[in-house]
Motif scaffolding. Structure first.
Motif, mmCIF file in Angstrom:
data_model
loop_
_atom_site.group_PDB
_atom_site.id
_atom_site.type_symbol
_atom_site.label_atom_id
_atom_site.label_comp_id
_atom_site.label_asym_id
_atom_site.label_seq_id
_atom_site.Cartn_x
_atom_site.Cartn_y
_atom_site.Cartn_z
ATOM 1 N N ALA A 21 0.844 -1.199 0.000
ATOM 2 C CA ALA A 21 0.000 0.000 0.000
ATOM 3 C C ALA A 21 0.874 1.243 0.000
ATOM 4 C CB ALA A 21 -0.920 -0.016 1.207
ATOM 5 N N ALA A 22 1.524 1.487 -1.117
ATOM 6 C CA ALA A 22 2.432 2.629 -1.173
ATOM 7 C C ALA A 22 1.794 3.815 -1.903
ATOM 8 C CB ALA A 22 3.728 2.208 -1.850
ATOM 9 N N GLY A 23 1.739 3.775 -3.227
ATOM 10 C CA GLY A 23 1.242 4.913 -3.998
ATOM 11 C C GLY A 23 -0.219 4.789 -4.380
ATOM 12 N N THR A 24 -0.707 5.790 -5.159
ATOM 13 C CA THR A 24 -2.102 5.787 -5.580
ATOM 14 C C THR A 24 -2.414 4.563 -6.443
ATOM 15 O OG1 THR A 24 -2.191 8.181 -5.512
ATOM 16 C CG2 THR A 24 -3.860 7.099 -6.835
ATOM 17 N N GLY A 25 -1.469 4.156 -7.280
ATOM 18 C CA GLY A 25 -1.671 2.978 -8.120
ATOM 19 C C GLY A 25 -1.946 1.754 -7.275
ATOM 20 N N ASP A 26 -1.231 1.627 -6.161
ATOM 21 C CA ASP A 26 -1.457 0.499 -5.259
ATOM 22 C C ASP A 26 -2.835 0.603 -4.615
ATOM 23 O OD1 ASP A 26 1.114 -0.508 -5.711
ATOM 24 O OD2 ASP A 26 1.939 0.874 -4.232
ATOM 25 N N LEU A 27 -3.224 1.824 -4.275
ATOM 26 C CA LEU A 27 -4.535 2.026 -3.643
ATOM 27 C C LEU A 27 -5.642 1.572 -4.590
ATOM 28 C CD1 LEU A 27 -6.496 3.033 -1.543
ATOM 29 C CD2 LEU A 27 -6.002 5.380 -2.247
ATOM 30 N N ILE A 28 -5.542 1.962 -5.849
ATOM 31 C CA ILE A 28 -6.552 1.536 -6.828
ATOM 32 C C ILE A 28 -6.561 0.022 -6.954
ATOM 33 C CG2 ILE A 28 -7.164 1.586 -9.286
ATOM 34 C CD1 ILE A 28 -6.091 4.504 -9.288
ATOM 35 N N ARG A 29 -5.378 -0.554 -6.988
ATOM 36 C CA ARG A 29 -5.300 -2.019 -7.127
ATOM 37 C C ARG A 29 -5.913 -2.712 -5.901
ATOM 38 N NH1 ARG A 29 0.048 -5.478 -7.421
ATOM 39 N NH2 ARG A 29 -0.950 -7.494 -7.256
ATOM 40 N N ILE A 30 -5.642 -2.172 -4.731
ATOM 41 C CA ILE A 30 -6.234 -2.760 -3.521
ATOM 42 C C ILE A 30 -7.758 -2.658 -3.590
ATOM 43 C CG2 ILE A 30 -6.498 -2.498 -1.020
ATOM 44 C CD1 ILE A 30 -3.557 -1.528 -0.988
ATOM 45 N N PRO A 56 -5.269 7.547 5.000
ATOM 46 C CA PRO A 56 -6.455 8.207 5.566
ATOM 47 C C PRO A 56 -7.730 7.764 4.846
ATOM 48 C CG PRO A 56 -4.699 9.797 5.144
ATOM 49 C CD PRO A 56 -4.269 8.493 4.514
ATOM 50 N N ILE A 57 -8.777 7.558 5.622
ATOM 51 C CA ILE A 57 -10.043 7.100 5.042
ATOM 52 C C ILE A 57 -10.560 8.109 4.011
ATOM 53 C CG2 ILE A 57 -11.534 8.113 6.843
ATOM 54 C CD1 ILE A 57 -12.064 4.635 5.283
ATOM 55 N N SER A 58 -10.273 9.392 4.227
ATOM 56 C CA SER A 58 -10.716 10.412 3.266
ATOM 57 C C SER A 58 -10.040 10.206 1.914
ATOM 58 C CB SER A 58 -10.415 11.816 3.806
ATOM 59 O OG SER A 58 -9.031 11.943 4.040
ATOM 60 N N ARG A 59 -8.791 9.775 1.932
ATOM 61 C CA ARG A 59 -8.079 9.527 0.672
ATOM 62 C C ARG A 59 -8.652 8.291 -0.025
ATOM 63 N NH1 ARG A 59 -2.410 7.408 -0.233
ATOM 64 N NH2 ARG A 59 -2.178 7.618 -2.462
ATOM 65 N N ILE A 60 -8.953 7.272 0.759
ATOM 66 C CA ILE A 60 -9.528 6.051 0.181
ATOM 67 C C ILE A 60 -10.863 6.372 -0.501
ATOM 68 C CG2 ILE A 60 -10.545 3.799 0.748
ATOM 69 C CD1 ILE A 60 -8.391 3.598 2.974
ATOM 70 N N TYR A 61 -11.714 7.120 0.202
ATOM 71 C CA TYR A 61 -13.014 7.472 -0.393
ATOM 72 C C TYR A 61 -12.833 8.436 -1.559
ATOM 73 C CZ TYR A 61 -15.947 4.944 2.840
ATOM 74 O OH TYR A 61 -16.565 3.937 3.529
ATOM 75 N N GLY A 62 -11.838 9.302 -1.463
ATOM 76 C CA GLY A 62 -11.579 10.236 -2.565
ATOM 77 C C GLY A 62 -11.279 9.489 -3.853
ATOM 78 N N VAL A 63 -10.462 8.453 -3.749
ATOM 79 C CA VAL A 63 -10.115 7.654 -4.928
ATOM 80 C C VAL A 63 -11.307 6.784 -5.346
ATOM 81 C CG1 VAL A 63 -8.652 5.766 -5.757
ATOM 82 C CG2 VAL A 63 -7.638 7.664 -4.473
ATOM 83 N N ALA A 64 -11.942 6.137 -4.371
ATOM 84 C CA ALA A 64 -13.018 5.193 -4.693
ATOM 85 C C ALA A 64 -14.219 5.889 -5.326
ATOM 86 C CB ALA A 64 -13.445 4.436 -3.440
ATOM 87 N N THR A 65 -14.500 7.107 -4.912
ATOM 88 C CA THR A 65 -15.658 7.812 -5.482
ATOM 89 C C THR A 65 -15.319 8.476 -6.815
ATOM 90 O OG1 THR A 65 -15.154 9.786 -4.166
ATOM 91 C CG2 THR A 65 -16.782 8.247 -3.262
ATOM 92 N N PHE A 66 -14.037 8.655 -7.097
ATOM 93 C CA PHE A 66 -13.648 9.293 -8.359
ATOM 94 C C PHE A 66 -13.879 8.355 -9.548
ATOM 95 C CE2 PHE A 66 -10.563 10.326 -11.690
ATOM 96 C CZ PHE A 66 -10.837 11.668 -11.884
ATOM 97 N N TYR A 67 -13.647 7.076 -9.344
ATOM 98 C CA TYR A 67 -13.741 6.116 -10.450
ATOM 99 C C TYR A 67 -15.095 5.413 -10.448
ATOM 100 C CZ TYR A 67 -8.734 6.816 -10.861
ATOM 101 O OH TYR A 67 -7.500 7.389 -11.017
ATOM 102 N N GLU A 68 -15.738 5.408 -11.622
ATOM 103 C CA GLU A 68 -17.067 4.792 -11.721
ATOM 104 C C GLU A 68 -17.033 3.275 -11.562
ATOM 105 O OE1 GLU A 68 -19.442 5.919 -15.007
ATOM 106 O OE2 GLU A 68 -19.333 8.055 -14.543
ATOM 107 N N GLN A 69 -15.848 2.693 -11.637
ATOM 108 C CA GLN A 69 -15.756 1.242 -11.547
ATOM 109 C C GLN A 69 -16.037 0.729 -10.132
ATOM 110 O OE1 GLN A 69 -11.604 -0.431 -11.440
ATOM 111 N NE2 GLN A 69 -11.018 1.682 -11.857
ATOM 112 N N PHE A 70 -16.031 1.632 -9.149
ATOM 113 C CA PHE A 70 -16.197 1.171 -7.772
ATOM 114 C C PHE A 70 -17.624 1.366 -7.281
ATOM 115 C CE2 PHE A 70 -11.578 2.287 -7.840
ATOM 116 C CZ PHE A 70 -11.127 0.977 -7.766
#
Ligand code: FES
Length: 157
Positions: A21-30, A56-70
């Motif tokens: 769980a390092a960069g944003t790419g890893d976050l998306i993959r997770i 941070p949970i805010s970062r996780i939701y920020g990424v998860a809500t940005f992409y329609e795939q989630f």
């Protein structure tokens, strides 16, 4: 809150062991792996992921809500996407959409109680020449009329 206690974290354990769980790419993959394992992104799993990875949970939701795939809700086995774009609209998409809602007994953006179908409306499926058109999973159904809907849905179980 009761849902949180029922979510099995075993899949999360396995995912966090195999994906750094390092960069944003890893976050998306997770997030992709969590969705593949659970069928959607359960909020308790995201909270636990945040706790274990220090993301941070805010970062996780920020990424998860940005992409329609989630997705944040459980999905049906099959996804019905009914086009509401202009080309489809002028060729009767509203009656197709109304018939889908009646037949499935749900509104757009909902899932049937038996978890067989999730019904969505989309702006354009990119196949305007088939208008009005819908997709079920990867299958296109074009030149639709309301009287074809029931037969088509019965092909899926
Ligand atoms: S408007 Fe319906 S597929 Fe393009």
């Amino acid at each position: 809150m009761a849902i949180q206690a029922d979510v099995d974290m075993a899949a999360l354990d396995s995912i966090l062991t195999s994906v750094p769980a390092a960069g944003t790419g890893d976050l998306i993959r997770i997030l992709q792996e969590i969705q593949a394992a659970y069928g959607y992104l359960p909020r308790p799993v995201l909270s636990e992921m945040s706790r274990r990875t220090f993301i941070p949970i805010s970062r996780i939701y920020g990424v998860a809500t940005f992409y329609e795939q989630f997705y944040f809700q459980p999905r049906g086995k099959h996804t019905v996407r009914c086009c509401r774009g202009t080309a489809c609209h002028v060729r009767g998409a509203q009656s197709v959409s109304d018939c889908l809602a009646r037949t499935l007994d749900i509104e757009p953006e909902q899932t049937t109680d038996d978890m067989l179908f999730t019904f969505e409306t989309v702006a354009c499926l990119g196949t305007c020449f088939l208008a009005p058109v819908m997709m079920i999973d990867d299958d296109y159904y074009g030149h639709l009329t309301a009287d074809k809907i029931k037969d088509i849905l019965e092909r899926y179980s």
